[in-house]
Enzyme design. Structure first.
Site, short mmCIF file in Angstrom:
data_model
loop_
_atom_site.label_atom_id
_atom_site.label_comp_id
_atom_site.label_asym_id
_atom_site.label_seq_id
_atom_site.Cartn_x
_atom_site.Cartn_y
_atom_site.Cartn_z
N TYR A 189 23.36 16.93 -1.09
CA TYR A 189 24.80 16.65 -1.08
C TYR A 189 25.40 16.54 -2.47
O TYR A 189 26.59 16.34 -2.61
CB TYR A 189 25.06 15.34 -0.31
CG TYR A 189 24.23 14.17 -0.81
CD1 TYR A 189 22.93 14.00 -0.35
CD2 TYR A 189 24.71 13.29 -1.76
CE1 TYR A 189 22.14 12.96 -0.83
CE2 TYR A 189 23.93 12.25 -2.23
CZ TYR A 189 22.65 12.09 -1.77
OH TYR A 189 21.87 11.06 -2.24
N MET A 249 24.10 16.73 -9.42
CA MET A 249 24.43 15.36 -9.86
C MET A 249 23.78 14.37 -8.89
O MET A 249 24.45 13.75 -8.06
CB MET A 249 25.95 15.19 -9.87
CG MET A 249 26.42 13.85 -10.39
SD MET A 249 28.24 13.72 -10.37
CE MET A 249 28.55 13.57 -8.59
N PRO A 250 22.44 14.25 -8.96
CA PRO A 250 21.76 13.39 -8.00
C PRO A 250 22.23 11.94 -8.12
O PRO A 250 22.34 11.41 -9.22
CB PRO A 250 20.28 13.49 -8.41
CG PRO A 250 20.18 14.73 -9.23
CD PRO A 250 21.51 14.89 -9.89
N HIS A 251 22.55 11.33 -6.98
CA HIS A 251 22.96 9.93 -6.96
C HIS A 251 22.78 9.39 -5.55
O HIS A 251 22.74 10.16 -4.59
CB HIS A 251 24.43 9.79 -7.38
CG HIS A 251 25.38 10.50 -6.44
ND1 HIS A 251 25.61 11.85 -6.53
CD2 HIS A 251 26.10 10.06 -5.39
CE1 HIS A 251 26.46 12.20 -5.58
NE2 HIS A 251 26.77 11.14 -4.86
N ALA A 252 22.68 8.09 -5.45
CA ALA A 252 22.70 7.43 -4.14
C ALA A 252 23.80 6.37 -4.21
O ALA A 252 24.57 6.35 -5.17
CB ALA A 252 21.34 6.83 -3.82
#
Lengths: 103, 151
Positions: free
Chosen positions: B57, B66-69
């Site tokens: 996502y 833009m990896p993030h949680a």
């Protein structure tokens, strides 16, 4: 005034990226509009209140479900490229809200 | 929360990384932030789990991720990490694969994430020339020179 909604999974990541890119595009093209962003789960609520254009990643598009005839859904592959969504937004505004484009 | 200053001062930059798959690529970024003490190790697990459930996502454009949680996924302090890969890897999205530039994002709250962090990531990546220079950077000095040019 045209209402635009940027949507992503949790409403905190890519929807903000889309919102920023769209904001830049509409300002450059002198289009008056309201831009919101939200999660996929919140999108239905926003759309029921009247949204003209929904933008989201093409991966999430199927999760949106059915939308009213007023709402155009733009499923984007590249979120950073205004050449992908720009002409479509412009076209929708010209057809439906020509008064919101200042020359 | 200045992205460029933050990356340089925290040494949260890994260039030309050998990553065998998308998980290793994500881990290269989160490992630096775990080491810096700005995220808990479970932040990585959150990203992997979310990706397996929702798909990647956080892909922004071809080559860019833009990896993030979420903040409650283990963020201790607002932070970023920059990773470039020697060989691009697939995340399972034909529109944007393969990926070779990742900016890991960790924000303590939604407001910071929305109003500051993402604005800076988009501003940095909103330029083809900058992306090409990031891609070509071999050393920390290359990145310093690039960031100075941008300021």
């Amino acid at each position: 005034m045209i209402k635009i909604l940027a949507v992503c999974g949790n409403g905190m990541g890519t929807s903000l990226v889309i919102k920023l890119k769209v904001k830049k595009f509409v300002e450059a093209n002198n289009i008056k509009c309201q831009i919101d962003s939200c999660s996929l789960g919140q999108a239905k609520g926003f759309i029921s209140q009247g949204v003209d254009i929904v933008l989201l990643s093409s991966q999430l598009a199927s999760g949106l479900g059915t939308v009213p005839p007023r709402t155009h859904v733009l499923a984007l592959k590249n979120l950073m490229d205004d050449k992908e969504f720009g002409p479509k937004i412009l076209d929708i505004v010209e057809k439906n809200y020509p008064e919101d484009i200042s020359k | 929360m200045n992205l460029k200053e933050h990356l340089l001062s925290r040494e949260a930059i890994a260039l030309q990384v050998d990553a065998k798959d998308w998980k290793a690529a994500v881990k290269a970024g989160t490992d630096m932030l775990v080491k810096a003490g700005t995220i808990e190790p479970r932040y990585y697990e959150e990203i992997i789990q979310n990706t397996q459930e929702l798909g990647p996502y956080y892909l922004l454009a071809p080559g860019l991720a833009m990896p993030h949680a979420r903040p409650e996924g283990g963020v201790i302090e607002n932070s970023f990490a920059l990773v470039t890969l020697k060989e691009p890897v697939a995340f399972g999205d034909p529109d944007n694969d393969p990926i070779d530039i990742l900016i890991t994002l960790a924000a303590r709250d939604a407001k910071t994430q929305n109003e500051e962090a993402i604005v800076q990531v988009v501003t940095l990546l909103d330029n083809e020339e900058t992306i090409e220079k990031l891609r070509g950077a071999k050393t920390l000095d290359d990145i310093k020179i690039l960031f100075e040019e941008l300021d």
